[in-house]
Design an enzyme around this catalytic site. Sequence first.
Site, mmCIF file in Angstrom:
data_model
loop_
_atom_site.group_PDB
_atom_site.id
_atom_site.type_symbol
_atom_site.label_atom_id
_atom_site.label_comp_id
_atom_site.label_asym_id
_atom_site.label_seq_id
_atom_site.Cartn_x
_atom_site.Cartn_y
_atom_site.Cartn_z
ATOM 1 N N GLY B 75 0.905 -1.069 0.106
ATOM 2 C CA GLY B 75 0.119 0.283 -0.228
ATOM 3 C C GLY B 75 0.905 1.423 -0.156
ATOM 4 O O GLY B 75 1.839 1.350 -0.374
ATOM 5 N N LEU B 76 0.038 2.385 0.485
ATOM 6 C CA LEU B 76 1.420 3.657 0.588
ATOM 7 C C LEU B 76 2.365 3.392 1.404
ATOM 8 O O LEU B 76 3.493 4.138 0.933
ATOM 9 C CB LEU B 76 0.266 5.048 0.638
ATOM 10 C CG LEU B 76 -0.867 5.410 0.076
ATOM 11 C CD1 LEU B 76 -1.793 6.245 0.402
ATOM 12 C CD2 LEU B 76 -0.263 5.827 -1.730
ATOM 13 N N GLY B 78 3.916 0.475 2.475
ATOM 14 C CA GLY B 78 5.033 -0.510 2.133
ATOM 15 C C GLY B 78 5.006 -0.266 0.616
ATOM 16 O O GLY B 78 6.302 -0.262 0.548
ATOM 17 N N HIS B 299 -17.172 5.791 10.053
ATOM 18 C CA HIS B 299 -17.176 6.787 9.516
ATOM 19 C C HIS B 299 -18.590 7.072 8.825
ATOM 20 O O HIS B 299 -19.343 5.927 8.966
ATOM 21 C CB HIS B 299 -16.862 6.968 7.678
ATOM 22 C CG HIS B 299 -16.604 7.355 6.863
ATOM 23 N ND1 HIS B 299 -17.896 8.434 6.168
ATOM 24 C CD2 HIS B 299 -15.525 8.452 6.700
ATOM 25 C CE1 HIS B 299 -16.894 9.041 5.737
ATOM 26 N NE2 HIS B 299 -15.540 9.193 5.353
ATOM 27 N N ARG B 364 -16.785 13.118 12.713
ATOM 28 C CA ARG B 364 -17.108 11.789 11.812
ATOM 29 C C ARG B 364 -17.804 10.752 13.402
ATOM 30 O O ARG B 364 -19.056 10.800 13.265
ATOM 31 C CB ARG B 364 -15.926 11.092 11.346
ATOM 32 C CG ARG B 364 -15.756 11.819 10.442
ATOM 33 C CD ARG B 364 -14.239 10.654 9.783
ATOM 34 N NE ARG B 364 -14.052 11.126 8.716
ATOM 35 C CZ ARG B 364 -13.195 10.731 7.899
ATOM 36 N NH1 ARG B 364 -12.125 9.403 8.769
ATOM 37 N NH2 ARG B 364 -12.470 11.182 6.581
ATOM 38 N N GLU B 463 -0.751 2.530 8.237
ATOM 39 C CA GLU B 463 -2.619 2.352 8.661
ATOM 40 C C GLU B 463 -2.390 0.500 9.990
ATOM 41 O O GLU B 463 -2.568 0.372 11.498
ATOM 42 C CB GLU B 463 -3.763 1.816 8.172
ATOM 43 C CG GLU B 463 -4.374 1.725 8.688
ATOM 44 C CD GLU B 463 -6.403 1.602 8.127
ATOM 45 O OE1 GLU B 463 -6.005 1.430 7.126
ATOM 46 O OE2 GLU B 463 -7.060 0.654 9.052
ATOM 47 N N ARG B 473 -8.959 10.239 13.779
ATOM 48 C CA ARG B 473 -8.412 10.180 12.379
ATOM 49 C C ARG B 473 -8.871 11.093 12.079
ATOM 50 O O ARG B 473 -9.653 11.394 11.124
ATOM 51 C CB ARG B 473 -8.044 9.434 11.724
ATOM 52 C CG ARG B 473 -6.805 10.064 10.614
ATOM 53 C CD ARG B 473 -6.590 8.191 9.988
ATOM 54 N NE ARG B 473 -7.806 7.596 9.433
ATOM 55 C CZ ARG B 473 -7.947 8.091 7.853
ATOM 56 N NH1 ARG B 473 -7.911 9.855 7.034
ATOM 57 N NH2 ARG B 473 -9.063 7.668 7.123
ATOM 58 N N LEU B 479 -3.574 8.394 4.071
ATOM 59 C CA LEU B 479 -2.955 8.860 3.123
ATOM 60 C C LEU B 479 -1.260 9.987 3.225
ATOM 61 O O LEU B 479 -0.255 9.162 3.102
ATOM 62 C CB LEU B 479 -2.984 9.579 2.222
ATOM 63 C CG LEU B 479 -4.830 8.904 1.817
ATOM 64 C CD1 LEU B 479 -4.781 9.674 0.499
ATOM 65 C CD2 LEU B 479 -4.857 7.456 0.876
HETATM 66 C C1 LIG Z 1 -12.438 3.514 1.967
HETATM 67 C C2 LIG Z 1 -11.823 4.275 2.807
HETATM 68 C C3 LIG Z 1 -11.605 5.586 2.149
HETATM 69 C C4 LIG Z 1 -10.243 5.996 2.698
HETATM 70 N N1 LIG Z 1 -9.980 7.598 2.326
HETATM 71 C C5 LIG Z 1 -8.727 8.275 3.411
HETATM 72 C C6 LIG Z 1 -8.895 9.527 3.035
HETATM 73 O O1 LIG Z 1 -9.889 10.383 2.281
HETATM 74 N N2 LIG Z 1 -7.612 10.433 3.012
HETATM 75 C C7 LIG Z 1 -7.156 9.223 3.745
HETATM 76 O O2 LIG Z 1 -5.912 9.895 4.262
HETATM 77 N N3 LIG Z 1 -6.854 8.026 4.368
HETATM 78 C C8 LIG Z 1 -8.136 7.603 3.702
HETATM 79 N N4 LIG Z 1 -8.571 6.223 3.944
HETATM 80 C C9 LIG Z 1 -7.521 5.653 4.650
HETATM 81 C C10 LIG Z 1 -6.226 4.944 4.177
HETATM 82 O O3 LIG Z 1 -6.935 4.958 2.746
HETATM 83 C C11 LIG Z 1 -5.954 3.874 4.464
HETATM 84 O O4 LIG Z 1 -5.073 3.984 5.852
HETATM 85 C C12 LIG Z 1 -4.263 3.449 3.912
HETATM 86 O O5 LIG Z 1 -4.266 3.765 2.698
HETATM 87 C C13 LIG Z 1 -3.572 2.513 3.824
HETATM 88 O O6 LIG Z 1 -2.467 2.472 4.064
HETATM 89 P P1 LIG Z 1 -1.312 1.007 3.881
HETATM 90 O O7 LIG Z 1 -0.721 1.443 3.336
HETATM 91 O O8 LIG Z 1 -0.763 1.061 5.423
HETATM 92 O O9 LIG Z 1 -2.087 0.274 4.321
HETATM 93 P P2 LIG Z 1 -3.071 -0.960 2.538
HETATM 94 O O10 LIG Z 1 -2.684 0.186 1.406
HETATM 95 O O11 LIG Z 1 -4.258 -1.388 3.416
HETATM 96 O O12 LIG Z 1 -1.672 -2.231 1.972
HETATM 97 C C14 LIG Z 1 -1.908 -2.954 3.010
HETATM 98 C C15 LIG Z 1 -0.584 -3.595 2.493
HETATM 99 O O13 LIG Z 1 -0.512 -5.250 3.090
HETATM 100 C C16 LIG Z 1 -0.279 -6.655 2.339
HETATM 101 N N5 LIG Z 1 -0.705 -7.476 3.111
HETATM 102 C C17 LIG Z 1 -2.835 -7.399 4.495
HETATM 103 N N6 LIG Z 1 -1.600 -8.768 5.332
HETATM 104 C C18 LIG Z 1 -0.920 -9.740 3.985
HETATM 105 C C19 LIG Z 1 -0.218 -10.396 4.803
HETATM 106 N N7 LIG Z 1 -0.273 -11.122 5.616
HETATM 107 N N8 LIG Z 1 0.059 -10.429 3.763
HETATM 108 C C20 LIG Z 1 1.222 -10.283 2.736
HETATM 109 N N9 LIG Z 1 0.708 -8.862 2.504
HETATM 110 C C21 LIG Z 1 -0.884 -8.507 3.056
HETATM 111 C C22 LIG Z 1 -1.691 -6.080 1.350
HETATM 112 O O14 LIG Z 1 -1.953 -7.035 0.404
HETATM 113 C C23 LIG Z 1 -1.676 -4.350 1.436
HETATM 114 O O15 LIG Z 1 -0.238 -4.684 0.235
HETATM 115 C C24 LIG Z 1 -9.467 5.475 3.319
HETATM 116 C C25 LIG Z 1 -9.871 4.144 3.594
HETATM 117 C C26 LIG Z 1 -10.671 3.871 2.929
HETATM 118 C C27 LIG Z 1 -10.482 1.783 3.099
#
Ligand SMILES: Cc1cc2nc3c(=O)[nH]c(=O)nc-3n(C[C@H](O)[C@H](O)[C@H](O)COP(=O)(O)OP(=O)(O)OC[C@H]3O[C@@H](n4cnc5c(N)ncnc54)[C@H](O)[C@@H]3O)c2cc1C
Lengths: 247, 675, 233
Positions: B75-76, B78, B299, B364, B463, B473, B479
């Site tokens: 994700g963002l 990683g 939300h 929220r 996250e 939050r 993001l």
């Molecule tokens: C619908 C929605 C709208 C949102 N809107 C906003 C917004 O407008 N502004 C804002 O700031 N935030 C927003 N958020 C929150 C934000 O998008 C997330 O908190 C953030 O993108 C999380 O990023 P991350 O990289 O931590 O995790 P993620 O993007 O969730 O990435 C997780 C990664 O881990 C991998 N993974 C997970 N478990 C395993 C495992 N056991 N083995 C191998 N790989 C694994 C997955 O494959 C994925 O690649 C929103 C969230 C949602 C759900």
Amino acid sequence: MKVTLKIWRQPDAASQGAMHTYELDEVSEDMSFLEMLDVLNENLNAAGEEPVAFDSDCREGICGMCGLMINGEAHGPEVTTTCQLHMRSFKDGDEIVIEPWRADAFPVVKDLVVDRGAFDRIIQAGGFISVNTGSAPEAHSVPVPREDALRAFNVATCIGCGACVAACPNGSASLFMGAKITHLGELPQGQPERDERVVSMVAQHDHEGFGGCTNIGECTAACPKEIPLDVISRLNWDLHQAMRHGH
Amino acid sequence: MTDMPDTTLTSDPSHDAPGDHGDDAAGYYTPGEPIADTKAPGGPIEERWQTRKFEARLVNPSNRRKLSVIIVGTGLAGGSAAATLGEAGYNVKSFCYQDSPRRAHSIAAQGGINAAKNYKEDGDSVHRLFYDTVKGGDYRSRESNVYRLAEVSTNIIDQCVAQGVPFAREYGGLLDNRSFGGVQVSRTFYARGQTGQQLLIGAYQALERQVAAGTVTTYTRHEMLEVILVDGKARGIIARDMVTGEIETHLADVVVLASGGYGNVFYLSTNAMGCNVTATWRAHRKGAYMANPCYTQIHPTCIPVSGAHQSKLTLMSESLRNDGRIWVPKKKADCEKDPRDIPEEDRDYYLERIYPSFGNLVPRDIASRAAKNVCDEGRGVGPAVEGVRRGVYLDFSAAIERLGKDGIEEKYDNLFDMYARITGENPYETPMRIYPAVHYVMGGLWVDYDLMSSIPGLFVTGEANFSDHGANRLGASALMQGLADGYFVLPHTIRDYLADGPFEPVPADHPAVVEAEQSVRSRIDHFLNTKGTRSVDSYHRELGNIMWEYCGMERSEDGLKKAIDLIRTLKDDFWRNVKVLGTAEGLNQSLEKAGRVADFFELGELMCIDALNRRESCGGHFRAESQTEDGEALRHDETFAYVAAWEFAGDGEPPVLHKEDLVYTAIEMKQRSYK
Amino acid sequence: MATTTLVKGARASRSTITLKLLMAASGILFILFVLAHMYGNLKAFSGHDAYNDYAEHLRVMGEPMVPREGFLWILRAALIVALVVHVGSAVALWKRAHRARSTRYVVKKNKASSLSSRTMRWGGLTLLLFIIWHLVNFTIGKVNVSGGSTNDPYNLLVDTFDTWWMTLIYLAAMLALAMHLHHGVWSSAQTLGLTNNARARRNAKTLGWILAVVIAGGFSLVPIFVLAGVITK
Ligand SMILES: Cc1cc2nc3c(=O)[nH]c(=O)nc-3n(C[C@H](O)[C@H](O)[C@H](O)COP(=O)(O)OP(=O)(O)OC[C@H]3O[C@@H](n4cnc5c(N)ncnc54)[C@H](O)[C@@H]3O)c2cc1C
Ligand code: HEM
Ligand code: SF4
Ligand code: FES
């Protein structure tokens, strides 16, 4: 409502597959298509038959993970992703034929799940702008005309689902590739690598075994993000330019 | 308005005076030693990050290739870290469970990303973003981390623009901003309603560029199932190749978890189907502390549940509340009527009534709780699911009159289309129905200023960690955090740890590797051999219901205790009676889910214990026992201004609570008020 | 055919798009040729002498810079090369497309594609057969199906189209040509990268319609009028 499902079942990549028929009762029109398959899978599980494997993740039309050929249409009868298709698009008694994306560049993994790794490799070949973290100039140092930014955005909405390939009679990935070429080529930041990008991406595309485009337009009609055919013209143009520049 | 029912409270208020309560969670946990973040340098808050960057040791470029980094998650958080560490020359292995790194759930974020650029010259600054974020988190986050987040926020925008992220622009060609989530400055950068997608594609492309350069290897459709500790340090992971079923050992000098949030413990949430806690929970079981697990963000503007088949919930951007008015019928009898036939005087615009100054734009948590309350009273609208109508109207008729249909279309057409597609109703003609849904978890693995967990060599970003958002939050800041962690923070802090490497190679038959692999295999065998009668999904759904009911928007001592009992019973049943068909050798989606749900049970229990312990209302955490006279959240800073960091003590053993006191030097704690 | 390797030393000239470019270039040459050819055929309406003068003119064009029939041979050579390139690329792409989906769908619907776009290959093959027959008929073999003389171009033409089934074959070929052009014109514009926005795309498609109707229509007039007895010896 009640539907008859004809679903491609294939235990793994190496095995032969075949269509199987299932009857499903109590389908509500508020269900999404994938929720309907969830219900089928619950029934199968209860009956001791392995559930049908299919891909999905976000289920809100943005991650590009889902994708099924439904009655001969990629993502089904509406202009949207499979996960956003709802059962109200069908009616009681319908027969629904469900197949995986078919392309030799997207080999079947199991049942309705395919391997779209070829798309990642097309991006690896050049679908990026080379800028190391920390080396970027101040964001406002390069203004981008609003129209260009808008166009870049519109085509950057591609979700990499592969419906364009699935729908294309030639199994070409030109729409996917054109969307990336246009996205990056429309921005000033994308200019320095423009020639190299198109040459490498097209070479990778061909190497993966996708077919050549014949401008038929099935791709854009299946694309849930309505990526227009213009991007393929842009792709071709960029390739000619690269050739003229000696690539 | 005088004869309106009092809609703010549903449970019996017992107005706690600060500090005069017992320990609700007594017996459910063992008190442990306090902990502290030892990495943040002292001194003025503005200088801490510069100091830390300077003090963190460097790694010789020629050595970097010999140092290996495992990053779980693309994700963002990683993806950006993998790309950046790859560029720096480390040897990176990147894992995700989807078929492509580009599909991580960050892709779904709609609204935008904050950055203290002050392009609008409206008084924004790093300090103001810091201040807003700490306040938004209700003073339950660590100030040095938040300050750093605000500080690097501006670099994120530069980086993303250079990568080709097509942010919205003004006619002059400069970047546009909007104000988001109730803050008074315009600092949110956005790309229509697809900001997360565009940012993630940027990070993904940077990542793929490194794959081509040979510095990063991606392992897609790989699920991490265990972390390997050698001599107390994280040295690798066990992952299952989801296509072949092979159990693989991956070893490295350091492990980074960027595995996202665990909102799916509620079964229904706005998270993707595969979002899980497994990666972090397995680490937790091996010694990483889990911090504030009960902090969940709910939300207010999601599309309501339409029936028992529902598999996930869809968020609609908060921006809708700028123009929509929220109401329910005053009379229960009207709830089944066509909303257009309900006259103005029979409508209860409850947010405008209760919070006259903020109205529909309250934060929220407040908007969410108020919606739940009116529905619990029986005044909800839409289809009844399991006997209750859970929905409130979000009405655009006034806005359509004011701005014209075109005006509304221009602003919200993609949201309106999505709503129409999902519900089959036309929101231009009849009011939308919305209901709150679980959306984000502020809790996560405890990390220090370097983003390292309590396990040396195990870093946690995005996250998946707990650090920056406290008890709530602010919109557009997740993001920001994900990219700050991955592009600009971790690459600096991890080098201090790696400066001691490369560490001694771990042989494949090392007892720690064998043990980790064995435990993964035995779990898989167990699921496949139980041959019970209930599907994994049915357990997950039931667990979700328990969590939503008792550990959702409003929590109480009795409810939480009940939930813990229910979860324990259900968990026992799950282990004895789950039915997973198929084999371990190949793609088996039921098997994947079984592993995730098993971990959700344990997490769910810990969330309830954490919520039980925190007998205060703060941020998104509302305890029925802790409210003001008029039903507003009541915080208890004297007692609860700490991070609850939970240590795993063994199966069936009460977890150990370590408290990290929150000290604010650059900001003063204040009670929120939105009346 | 899926692979996991990245291509090293990619060359633009080795791509499917280059094949397409060759098809477009050769196709455009054909279009120019058939336009001129059609114009010549319409001379039949001006009578025996005008038509034969025109045929003779083609043979002496460019003299004395090039020998008699020199220009004609240059044109023929170019057309033959173009035909080889056009057909060769078409076959290469056809084979590729076939390999790109070796397992077919049980059910597959066409949502947006025109009939002409989907029949480019079989239609092209029809044209190829027709071209061969056409050359045998008028250029190489000079076959007069009604047994008349073959050394007078005008008379050969009238004799040929007085035979109803010859006219039918010819009209069928023109239908194939019309369809080929309907898609081919727009497709070549797209291949050349000239349709980079919605408006250009619409224009190219309109041009496809126009050229299809004008060229196939123009060619069809002579045989129809011969059969109808308007054009006679
Ligand atoms: C619908 C929605 C709208 C949102 N809107 C906003 C917004 O407008 N502004 C804002 O700031 N935030 C927003 N958020 C929150 C934000 O998008 C997330 O908190 C953030 O993108 C999380 O990023 P991350 O990289 O931590 O995790 P993620 O993007 O969730 O990435 C997780 C990664 O881990 C991998 N993974 C997970 N478990 C395993 C495992 N056991 N083995 C191998 N790989 C694994 C997955 O494959 C994925 O690649 C929103 C969230 C949602 C759900
Ligand atoms: C008078 C004769 C012909 C004319 C005017 C003509 C013209 C064209 C044009 C303009 C195109 C579009 C090229 C592009 O898409 O860029 C085309 C495509 C094509 N032509 Fe022809 N052509 C002729 C004969 C043939 C013949 C004899 C064949 C034999 C096989 C053929 C097969 C094809 C095919 C298969 C395509 C589609 C190629 C693609 O889009 O990939 N054509 N033609
Ligand atoms: S171009 Fe459209 S159909 Fe093709 S991958 Fe992108 S979104 Fe999917
Ligand atoms: S599941 Fe993400 S687009 Fe359908």
